[in-house]
Structures are given as structure tokens and as C-alpha cells.
Design an enzyme around this catalytic site. Sequence first.
Site, PDB file in Angstrom:
ATOM      1  N   VAL A  59      36.354  50.501  39.032  1.00  0.00           N
ATOM      2  CA  VAL A  59      36.129  50.077  40.410  1.00  0.00           C
ATOM      3  C   VAL A  59      37.283  49.193  40.899  1.00  0.00           C
ATOM      4  O   VAL A  59      37.726  49.330  42.049  1.00  0.00           O
ATOM      5  CB  VAL A  59      34.771  49.351  40.550  1.00  0.00           C
ATOM      6  CG1 VAL A  59      34.567  48.844  41.971  1.00  0.00           C
ATOM      7  CG2 VAL A  59      33.636  50.287  40.169  1.00  0.00           C
ATOM      8  N   CYS A  60      37.779  48.339  40.033  1.00  0.00           N
ATOM      9  CA  CYS A  60      38.912  47.491  40.415  1.00  0.00           C
ATOM     10  C   CYS A  60      40.135  48.345  40.710  1.00  0.00           C
ATOM     11  O   CYS A  60      40.826  48.137  41.719  1.00  0.00           O
ATOM     12  CB  CYS A  60      39.240  46.497  39.303  1.00  0.00           C
ATOM     13  SG  CYS A  60      37.881  45.369  38.896  1.00  0.00           S
ATOM     14  N   ALA A  61      40.403  49.306  39.848  1.00  0.00           N
ATOM     15  CA  ALA A  61      41.537  50.202  40.060  1.00  0.00           C
ATOM     16  C   ALA A  61      41.378  50.953  41.377  1.00  0.00           C
ATOM     17  O   ALA A  61      42.339  51.105  42.143  1.00  0.00           O
ATOM     18  CB  ALA A  61      41.660  51.173  38.888  1.00  0.00           C
ATOM     19  N   SER A  63      39.757  49.983  44.039  1.00  0.00           N
ATOM     20  CA  SER A  63      39.946  49.084  45.188  1.00  0.00           C
ATOM     21  C   SER A  63      41.434  48.893  45.469  1.00  0.00           C
ATOM     22  O   SER A  63      41.845  48.838  46.635  1.00  0.00           O
ATOM     23  CB  SER A  63      39.238  47.742  44.973  1.00  0.00           C
ATOM     24  OG  SER A  63      39.925  46.925  44.050  1.00  0.00           O
TER      25      SER A  63
END
Length: 166
Positions: A59-61, A63
Site C-alpha cells: 500500500v505504501c508503494a 501511494s
Amino acid sequence: MANITLGGNPASTVGNLPETGTKAPNFTLTNTDLEDKSLSDFSDSKLVLNIFPSVDTGVCAQSIRTFNEKASSLDNTKVLCISKDLPFAMARFCGAEGLDNVISLSDYKTGDFGNTYGVTFKDSAFETLLSRAVVVIDTDGTILHTEQVSEVGEEPNYEAALNALN
């Protein structure tokens, strides 16, 4: 403190995001060239602070990818991707992905950013990492929008952040 969830399990942060309409607190973070960067280094631009636990999570990637794509069409706006990842990891990720419309910054040295902005996890498996949040700042340093994502495994509301820039 923000009460959020991590994988459905309760988690909390050391504080709350700064309030909309207030001046953004100053910060000093480290870029991928190991240089210190502070809020004043970006004073001529609107800012989107994309805050997250680690580039090495899906999810961080995503974003970072999404804000990178959206940033290419934003006038006078910089997207700062902020985590406690080492600058080397951030440079590796953005280089491998070809992401050049975002600026990667790390809070690994002191953790002051996470504490000042209220986004450091104080418990859970992610203790001491940064929670997923977005802060939008105008050119005069005023906070236009904040979002503390309530479930760490979910993406932020990109449209709300980008709409705050208008």
C-alpha cells in the site's frame, strides 16, 4: 492520539495531526542524497506530505506511485514522500520504479517529524514507524488538509488531498 487499526487490530499514534488552518510545524528530514531538508526549503511550493510506514509494503508503494503520477500535472506543487525508511531504500525503490515526480525524505535520524506531526506509532507491530497520513500545505505554510488514514492497510483519499490544492 489517533486511534487507528493495523490489519484490523487497534493501534495508536503519539498524537494527532496538526489542525487545518494552522501553520505547518517545521521539520528537518534527510533526502536520498543524505542532505537535510526542512520545511523552509520548499517554501515556494504547495506541498503534499505523503506519510507512510515503509516503501517495502504494497500500500505504501502504491501511494508513492499514485502521487508520482498525479504530481506530474500539479502546478507549483511538490509531493514529499516521508517515512522512517533509510534514504538508500527510498532511492532504490524510486529508481527501480522510475518515479521522479516525488521527493523522498526520511525521519530515520531523530524521529522528530513523526512526533511533531503526531504520526509515530506508539504501539502495535509498527511501533516507532510512521502511520499512513496526508498533510497538504499552502505556499504560506498554512495547512489546507489532513487525513489520518484509519486503517493502515488502506490507501489515502488522493482526490481529497489534490482537491485541497485548488
